[in-house]
Design a protein around this motif. Structure first.
Motif, PDB file in Angstrom:
ATOM      1  N   ARG A  43     -16.271 -31.111  46.451  1.00  0.00           N
ATOM      2  CA  ARG A  43     -16.049 -30.974  47.840  1.00  0.00           C
ATOM      3  C   ARG A  43     -17.355 -31.068  48.637  1.00  0.00           C
ATOM      4  O   ARG A  43     -17.517 -31.806  49.519  1.00  0.00           O
ATOM      5  N   LEU A  44     -18.378 -30.501  47.967  1.00  0.00           N
ATOM      6  CA  LEU A  44     -19.772 -30.730  48.911  1.00  0.00           C
ATOM      7  C   LEU A  44     -20.205 -32.226  48.784  1.00  0.00           C
ATOM      8  O   LEU A  44     -20.700 -32.887  49.774  1.00  0.00           O
ATOM      9  N   LYS A  45     -20.058 -32.934  47.663  1.00  0.00           N
ATOM     10  CA  LYS A  45     -20.051 -34.190  47.241  1.00  0.00           C
ATOM     11  C   LYS A  45     -19.396 -35.181  48.578  1.00  0.00           C
ATOM     12  O   LYS A  45     -19.791 -36.230  49.117  1.00  0.00           O
ATOM     13  N   SER A  46     -17.951 -34.744  48.837  1.00  0.00           N
ATOM     14  CA  SER A  46     -17.340 -35.431  49.689  1.00  0.00           C
ATOM     15  C   SER A  46     -17.829 -35.250  51.203  1.00  0.00           C
ATOM     16  O   SER A  46     -17.764 -36.565  51.848  1.00  0.00           O
ATOM     17  N   GLY A  81     -21.853 -22.122  54.514  1.00  0.00           N
ATOM     18  CA  GLY A  81     -23.424 -22.498  54.545  1.00  0.00           C
ATOM     19  C   GLY A  81     -23.731 -23.783  53.556  1.00  0.00           C
ATOM     20  O   GLY A  81     -24.656 -24.579  54.134  1.00  0.00           O
ATOM     21  N   GLN A  82     -23.028 -23.589  52.577  1.00  0.00           N
ATOM     22  CA  GLN A  82     -23.098 -24.864  51.736  1.00  0.00           C
ATOM     23  C   GLN A  82     -22.622 -26.085  52.100  1.00  0.00           C
ATOM     24  O   GLN A  82     -23.151 -27.066  51.873  1.00  0.00           O
ATOM     25  N   ALA A  83     -21.388 -25.919  52.797  1.00  0.00           N
ATOM     26  CA  ALA A  83     -20.912 -27.155  53.455  1.00  0.00           C
ATOM     27  C   ALA A  83     -21.876 -27.787  54.559  1.00  0.00           C
ATOM     28  O   ALA A  83     -21.932 -29.025  54.487  1.00  0.00           O
ATOM     29  N   ARG A  84     -22.384 -26.907  55.304  1.00  0.00           N
ATOM     30  CA  ARG A  84     -23.347 -27.167  56.194  1.00  0.00           C
ATOM     31  C   ARG A  84     -24.641 -27.930  55.646  1.00  0.00           C
ATOM     32  O   ARG A  84     -25.292 -28.921  56.028  1.00  0.00           O
ATOM     33  N   GLY A  85     -25.007 -27.228  54.463  1.00  0.00           N
ATOM     34  CA  GLY A  85     -26.144 -27.781  53.850  1.00  0.00           C
ATOM     35  C   GLY A  85     -25.931 -29.292  53.502  1.00  0.00           C
ATOM     36  O   GLY A  85     -26.949 -30.074  53.376  1.00  0.00           O
ATOM     37  N   ALA A  86     -24.709 -29.357  52.898  1.00  0.00           N
ATOM     38  CA  ALA A  86     -24.464 -30.797  52.253  1.00  0.00           C
ATOM     39  C   ALA A  86     -24.519 -31.856  53.367  1.00  0.00           C
ATOM     40  O   ALA A  86     -24.831 -32.849  53.301  1.00  0.00           O
ATOM     41  N   ALA A  87     -24.036 -31.516  54.780  1.00  0.00           N
ATOM     42  CA  ALA A  87     -24.204 -32.146  55.837  1.00  0.00           C
ATOM     43  C   ALA A  87     -25.604 -32.491  56.390  1.00  0.00           C
ATOM     44  O   ALA A  87     -25.729 -33.718  56.728  1.00  0.00           O
ATOM     45  N   ILE A  88     -26.290 -31.423  56.371  1.00  0.00           N
ATOM     46  CA  ILE A  88     -27.619 -31.504  56.765  1.00  0.00           C
ATOM     47  C   ILE A  88     -28.338 -32.495  55.584  1.00  0.00           C
ATOM     48  O   ILE A  88     -28.947 -33.861  56.249  1.00  0.00           O
ATOM     49  N   CYS A  89     -27.967 -32.596  54.388  1.00  0.00           N
ATOM     50  CA  CYS A  89     -28.894 -33.471  53.470  1.00  0.00           C
ATOM     51  C   CYS A  89     -28.299 -34.747  53.615  1.00  0.00           C
ATOM     52  O   CYS A  89     -29.077 -36.016  53.570  1.00  0.00           O
ATOM     53  N   GLY A  90     -27.193 -35.035  54.110  1.00  0.00           N
ATOM     54  CA  GLY A  90     -26.661 -36.354  54.464  1.00  0.00           C
ATOM     55  C   GLY A  90     -27.340 -37.148  55.718  1.00  0.00           C
ATOM     56  O   GLY A  90     -27.647 -38.095  55.926  1.00  0.00           O
ATOM     57  N   LEU A  91     -27.651 -36.016  56.693  1.00  0.00           N
ATOM     58  CA  LEU A  91     -28.458 -36.568  57.771  1.00  0.00           C
ATOM     59  C   LEU A  91     -29.754 -36.692  57.480  1.00  0.00           C
ATOM     60  O   LEU A  91     -30.243 -37.767  57.987  1.00  0.00           O
ATOM     61  N   VAL A  92     -30.617 -35.918  56.846  1.00  0.00           N
ATOM     62  CA  VAL A  92     -31.866 -35.995  56.775  1.00  0.00           C
ATOM     63  C   VAL A  92     -32.077 -37.330  55.621  1.00  0.00           C
ATOM     64  O   VAL A  92     -33.090 -37.921  55.627  1.00  0.00           O
ATOM     65  N   GLN A  93     -31.105 -37.448  54.690  1.00  0.00           N
ATOM     66  CA  GLN A  93     -31.203 -38.556  53.782  1.00  0.00           C
ATOM     67  C   GLN A  93     -31.306 -39.788  54.503  1.00  0.00           C
ATOM     68  O   GLN A  93     -31.974 -40.932  54.230  1.00  0.00           O
TER      69      GLN A  93
END
Length: 180
Positions: A43-46, A81-93
């Motif tokens: 789900r986080l990968k998605s 919080g984990q979902a938010r972290g995955a989204a932030i990783c996508g943004l900063v990547q």
């Protein structure tokens, strides 16, 4: 300037893209990233790949994301919080600058008061962006985050104009506070 707003969620993550030209805001796109049922890592990968696709499609200049509030259920708060972290990783990547706003800040920026209901946020987003229809709740929340960021930048610039008169060289944000 194109702004990408994100409303994180483990099942549904909302996104909204607006363009700011002076004081004018224009709608570009909005929608949701839905995760499949299954284990948490998938789900986080998605979410991560979905945010990457949105960035690749709309090429925003910056991003803003809603901060997680503490829920009565600690497990739900951790998952969000984990979902938010995955989204932030996508943004900063994608090398985007990321601003963070609480739901209260977003509601104040969009509706005018922090205790607004979801329907009020949807209505105001529709009006502010001259949309022909009412956006879905997740997309409206994400567009609200983008609108909040667009307005916050104006406020900071206005305050910076007064800094020299106050003896400062300029103002900036540190730890969520304005400092000289």
């Amino acid at each position: 300037m194109k702004i990408l707003g994100i409303d994180p969620g483990l099942r549904v993550t909302g996104f909204g893209v607006i363009e700011k030209q002076g004081a004018r805001l224009a709608y570009i796109a909005s929608g949701t990233i839905r995760t499949p049922d299954g284990d948490l890592p998938q789900r986080l990968k998605s979410i991560l790949s979905g945010v990457g696709e949105v960035i690749g499609t709309y090429r925003p200049d910056c991003a803003a994301i809603e901060k997680v509030f503490v829920n009565v259920n600690p497990q739900s708060t951790l998952l969000l919080g984990q979902a938010r972290g995955a989204a932030i990783c996508g943004l900063v990547q994608a090398d985007l600058a990321v601003a963070e706003y609480t739901a209260l800040q977003v509601k104040k920026a969009v509706v005018g008061h922090g205790k607004a209901h979801k329907q009020q946020v949807q209505d105001m987003v529709q009006r502010l962006l001259s949309l022909s229809g009412l956006p879905g709740t997740d997309a409206a929340d994400a567009l609200g985050v983008a609108i909040c960021h667009a307005h916050s930048g104006d406020a900071l610039k206005a305050l910076q104009a007064f800094a020299p008169a106050l003896g400062g060289k300029g103002l900036r944000m540190r730890g969520g506070r304005l400092v000289g």
